[in-house]
Scaffold this active site. Structure first.
Site, short mmCIF file in Angstrom:
data_model
loop_
_atom_site.label_atom_id
_atom_site.label_comp_id
_atom_site.label_asym_id
_atom_site.label_seq_id
_atom_site.Cartn_x
_atom_site.Cartn_y
_atom_site.Cartn_z
N SER A 1 -10.63 0.58 3.35
CA SER A 1 -9.95 0.39 4.58
C SER A 1 -9.58 1.79 5.24
CB SER A 1 -8.82 -0.42 4.41
OG SER A 1 -9.22 -1.91 3.70
N GLU B 1 -4.96 5.21 6.30
CA GLU B 1 -4.64 4.90 4.75
C GLU B 1 -4.97 5.98 3.80
OE1 GLU B 1 -5.04 0.70 2.90
OE2 GLU B 1 -6.58 1.78 1.41
N ARG C 1 0.86 -1.26 0.08
CA ARG C 1 -0.07 0.05 0.31
C ARG C 1 0.81 1.08 -0.05
NH1 ARG C 1 -2.77 -3.64 -0.84
NH2 ARG C 1 -4.76 -4.40 0.51
P1 FAD Z 1 -8.22 9.55 -5.16
O1 FAD Z 1 -9.04 9.05 -3.89
O2 FAD Z 1 -8.94 10.44 -5.92
O3 FAD Z 1 -6.70 9.99 -4.83
C1 FAD Z 1 -6.13 9.28 -3.90
C2 FAD Z 1 -4.59 9.71 -3.81
O4 FAD Z 1 -3.90 9.64 -5.36
C3 FAD Z 1 -4.55 11.34 -3.55
O5 FAD Z 1 -3.55 11.62 -2.69
C4 FAD Z 1 -4.41 11.98 -5.04
O6 FAD Z 1 -4.03 12.93 -5.22
C5 FAD Z 1 -3.65 10.88 -5.59
N1 FAD Z 1 -3.87 10.73 -7.32
C6 FAD Z 1 -4.83 10.17 -7.78
N2 FAD Z 1 -4.98 10.35 -8.85
C7 FAD Z 1 -3.52 10.62 -9.39
C8 FAD Z 1 -2.86 10.88 -10.59
N3 FAD Z 1 -3.67 10.56 -11.85
N4 FAD Z 1 -1.46 11.37 -10.51
C9 FAD Z 1 -1.14 11.56 -9.18
N5 FAD Z 1 -1.66 11.43 -8.03
C10 FAD Z 1 -3.13 11.05 -8.25
N6 FAD Z 1 -7.66 0.14 -2.39
C11 FAD Z 1 -6.74 -1.09 -2.40
O7 FAD Z 1 -5.71 -1.13 -2.55
N7 FAD Z 1 -7.43 -2.49 -2.39
C12 FAD Z 1 -8.82 -2.44 -2.35
O8 FAD Z 1 -9.28 -3.67 -2.46
C13 FAD Z 1 -9.68 -1.32 -2.14
N8 FAD Z 1 -10.83 -1.34 -1.96
C14 FAD Z 1 -11.74 -0.43 -1.67
C15 FAD Z 1 -12.79 -0.64 -1.54
C16 FAD Z 1 -14.01 0.66 -1.24
C17 FAD Z 1 -15.32 0.52 -1.24
C18 FAD Z 1 -13.26 1.99 -1.37
C19 FAD Z 1 -14.11 3.14 -1.11
C20 FAD Z 1 -11.84 2.14 -1.41
C21 FAD Z 1 -11.20 0.84 -1.74
N9 FAD Z 1 -9.79 1.08 -2.09
C22 FAD Z 1 -8.91 -0.05 -2.07
C23 FAD Z 1 -9.15 2.35 -1.99
C24 FAD Z 1 -9.14 3.02 -3.29
O9 FAD Z 1 -10.11 2.36 -4.32
C25 FAD Z 1 -8.04 3.19 -4.02
O10 FAD Z 1 -7.00 3.77 -3.38
C26 FAD Z 1 -8.06 3.71 -5.48
O11 FAD Z 1 -6.81 3.55 -6.27
C27 FAD Z 1 -8.07 5.42 -5.30
O12 FAD Z 1 -8.21 5.81 -6.64
P2 FAD Z 1 -8.88 7.36 -6.62
O13 FAD Z 1 -9.19 7.57 -8.29
O14 FAD Z 1 -10.36 7.18 -6.26
O15 FAD Z 1 -8.03 8.06 -6.05
P1 NAP Z 2 -9.97 -10.38 4.55
O1 NAP Z 2 -10.09 -11.43 3.65
O2 NAP Z 2 -11.15 -10.44 5.80
O3 NAP Z 2 -8.65 -10.47 5.38
C1 NAP Z 2 -8.27 -9.42 6.57
C2 NAP Z 2 -6.92 -9.28 6.44
O4 NAP Z 2 -6.09 -10.21 6.23
C3 NAP Z 2 -6.65 -8.42 5.13
O5 NAP Z 2 -6.48 -7.24 5.14
C4 NAP Z 2 -5.56 -9.32 4.41
O6 NAP Z 2 -4.42 -8.49 4.24
C5 NAP Z 2 -5.08 -10.21 5.43
N1 NAP Z 2 -4.95 -11.38 4.80
C6 NAP Z 2 -5.93 -12.43 4.56
N2 NAP Z 2 -5.43 -13.43 4.18
C7 NAP Z 2 -3.97 -13.30 3.87
C8 NAP Z 2 -2.86 -14.30 3.43
N3 NAP Z 2 -3.23 -15.41 2.97
N4 NAP Z 2 -1.85 -13.63 3.61
C9 NAP Z 2 -1.55 -12.41 3.81
N5 NAP Z 2 -2.43 -11.62 4.46
C10 NAP Z 2 -3.80 -12.11 4.52
O7 NAP Z 2 -9.94 -8.88 4.21
P2 NAP Z 2 -11.10 -8.02 3.50
O8 NAP Z 2 -11.46 -6.78 4.43
O9 NAP Z 2 -12.43 -8.83 3.10
O10 NAP Z 2 -10.79 -7.59 2.17
C11 NAP Z 2 -10.46 -8.56 1.23
C12 NAP Z 2 -9.18 -7.98 0.24
O11 NAP Z 2 -9.44 -6.91 -0.33
C13 NAP Z 2 -7.89 -7.76 1.14
O12 NAP Z 2 -6.93 -8.10 0.20
C14 NAP Z 2 -7.95 -6.39 1.28
O13 NAP Z 2 -6.62 -5.67 1.36
C15 NAP Z 2 -8.64 -5.89 0.01
N6 NAP Z 2 -9.33 -4.51 0.52
C16 NAP Z 2 -8.75 -3.45 0.61
C17 NAP Z 2 -9.51 -2.15 0.95
C18 NAP Z 2 -8.47 -0.80 0.92
O14 NAP Z 2 -9.36 0.19 1.07
N7 NAP Z 2 -7.33 -0.71 0.81
C19 NAP Z 2 -10.85 -2.21 1.08
C20 NAP Z 2 -11.41 -3.37 0.90
C21 NAP Z 2 -10.68 -4.44 0.65
P3 NAP Z 2 -4.46 -7.58 2.40
O15 NAP Z 2 -4.95 -6.33 3.13
O16 NAP Z 2 -2.77 -7.42 2.76
O17 NAP Z 2 -4.71 -8.40 1.54
#
Ligand code: FAD
Ligand code: NAP
Length: 339
Positions: A239, A335, A165
């Site tokens: 998250s 995050e 991340r």
């Molecule tokens: P924004 O929120 O608009 O921007 C985020 C940051 O990136 C800001 O600092 C912005 O300035 C910068 N930025 C955006 N675009 C650019 C660009 N073109 N150039 C330079 N800087 C830029 N994330 C995960 O990693 N895994 C997940 O599974 C995941 N699940 C999610 C589920 C939900 C329901 C939600 C709401 C979010 C989730 N996220 C997850 C977080 C999010 O979706 C990601 O981080 C996504 O990449 C953000 O994209 P955005 O266009 O909305 O960025």
């Molecule tokens: P989950 O499956 O309930 O798991 C909980 C946490 O345990 C996750 O954060 C995941 O880490 C970790 N995990 C589970 N299995 C793992 C393995 N085998 N090895 C290492 N780490 C493990 O998580 P969830 O909330 O339902 O989300 C599912 C996936 O979507 C996850 O990968 C999560 O990161 C991603 N997600 C991300 C966001 C976001 O905003 N960043 C939002 C929603 C979902 P990791 O996070 O490293 O995978």
């Protein structure tokens, strides 16, 4: 060229937490050459500048006092050679739509990243990841406008310093590099990664050993929908905290007190703790206050139930953080980016 600048523009529809905030100036970016022009404008007027995608990883603490550039660049170029394909994707494309288009074309590598909201351009910022796959596994390079050097640059995957991340765009290049396109390498006939537990369980329950890309994407979508709130219905930013990384010694000490602690060993000997477990065990799962809460089905997701302000959201998050620190001695890190 004259930039289409809008003054005092509401950002409520531009952030998935639905926080009411406004941008002093707002520009929809639809052409590459608008970027250097907008950067110059901000510099001449000494305005801070924010690049906004779909606002799914942002908290607006207050009104934005500068110029917001909303990324609207579109276009996908695909070059296929043998079993592999390179895609140059404009930053304003929707990430999930890209995943679905690739799966429909039989190109594998990003199917586990279905339903992640946001733009393609934001994907490298935090090296988006889910279900055992990260953007880094398919990323070739990132192209954009380097504000400090005032020129277009292409950074190789290595130069992006991707980590969990994390990337160079959150550190040395924070708010300095405007990503305009992302290059990915995908594969035909790839073997889907289904070792992540919920995915694995999904297929073993159904007796499927070698699922197709389409089946993987459908499983990911169904699993996500079963526990993650849709921001359209319940505003959230995914998250809210990162999973903390602790030393093996800290993990062992916690494990001695909490044998059901959820933690995962990392290659470097450290451990990743499930922040959701810490928040849940501290008593915050489903608990809220004045319109903001940690979600009842996934404790890591903060939900804005009553359109409260960014300040109130951050104050609530601070209480959760403080409580987890008191109870477990573990510091949670927020995050989403805060502006
Ligand atoms: P924004 O929120 O608009 O921007 C985020 C940051 O990136 C800001 O600092 C912005 O300035 C910068 N930025 C955006 N675009 C650019 C660009 N073109 N150039 C330079 N800087 C830029 N994330 C995960 O990693 N895994 C997940 O599974 C995941 N699940 C999610 C589920 C939900 C329901 C939600 C709401 C979010 C989730 N996220 C997850 C977080 C999010 O979706 C990601 O981080 C996504 O990449 C953000 O994209 P955005 O266009 O909305 O960025
Ligand atoms: P989950 O499956 O309930 O798991 C909980 C946490 O345990 C996750 O954060 C995941 O880490 C970790 N995990 C589970 N299995 C793992 C393995 N085998 N090895 C290492 N780490 C493990 O998580 P969830 O909330 O339902 O989300 C599912 C996936 O979507 C996850 O990968 C999560 O990161 C991603 N997600 C991300 C966001 C976001 O905003 N960043 C939002 C929603 C979902 P990791 O996070 O490293 O995978």
């Amino acid at each position: 060229m004259t930039l289409p600048v809008i003054e005092n523009h509401s950002l409520k529809a531009h952030n998935t937490l639905a926080v009411e905030a406004s941008a002093r100036y707002f520009v929809e970016i639809s052409q590459l050459d608008q970027i250097p022009e907008a950067v110059d404008l901000a510099q001449r007027q000494a305005l801070p500048l924010l690049l906004l995608g779909q606002g799914s990883n942002i908290v607006f603490e207050s009104d934005y006092p500068g110029l917001v550039l909303h990324m609207g660049l579109k276009g996908i170029e695909i070059t296929e050679q043998g079993d592999s394909a390179e895609l140059e994707v404009a930053a304003g494309e929707n990430w999930h739509d890209l995943v679905m288009a690739c799966v429909a074309r039989g190109l594998g590598g990003i199917e586990n990243l279905a339903l992640i909201p946001g733009t393609v351009g934001a994907a490298p910022i935090q090296n988006i990841g889910a279900y055992g796959v990260e953007l880094g596994t398919v990323l070739v390079s990132v192209t954009g406008w380097h504000r400090g050097e005032r020129c277009w640059r292409t950074l190789t995957q290595k130069q992006c310093l991707l980590a969990y991340r994390d990337s160079v765009f959150k550190h040395d290049l924070k708010d300095q590099f405007i990503i305009t396109s992302v290059r990915l390498r995908l594969q035909r006939n790839s073997i889907p990664r289904i070792d992540y537990q919920p995915l694995n369980a999904w297929f073993s329950d159904r007796g499927i050993e070698r699922p197709s890309l389409q089946q993987v994407v459908e499983a990911v979508i169904a699993i996500r929908r079963s526990k993650l709130p849709d921001p359209e219905e319940l505003p959230n930013a995914g998250s809210f905290f990162k999973n903390p990384i602790v030393t093996a010694k800290q993990q062992a000490a916690l494990m001695a007190v909490y044998p059901d602690l959820v933690s995962y060993p990392l290659a470097d000997g450290q451990f990743k703790l499930a922040a959701a477990w810490l928040i849940d065990r501290a008593g915050w799962k489903g608990r809220g206050d004045n319109g903001v809460a940690m979600h009842a089905l996934q404790a890591l997701v903060l939900v804005n139930q009553q359109a409260v302000s960014g300040r109130k959201i951050l104050a609530f998050a601070e209480r959760v953080r403080e409580d987890v620190l008191q109870k477990f001695g573990v510091k949670l890190e927020i995050e989403p980016a805060i502006y």
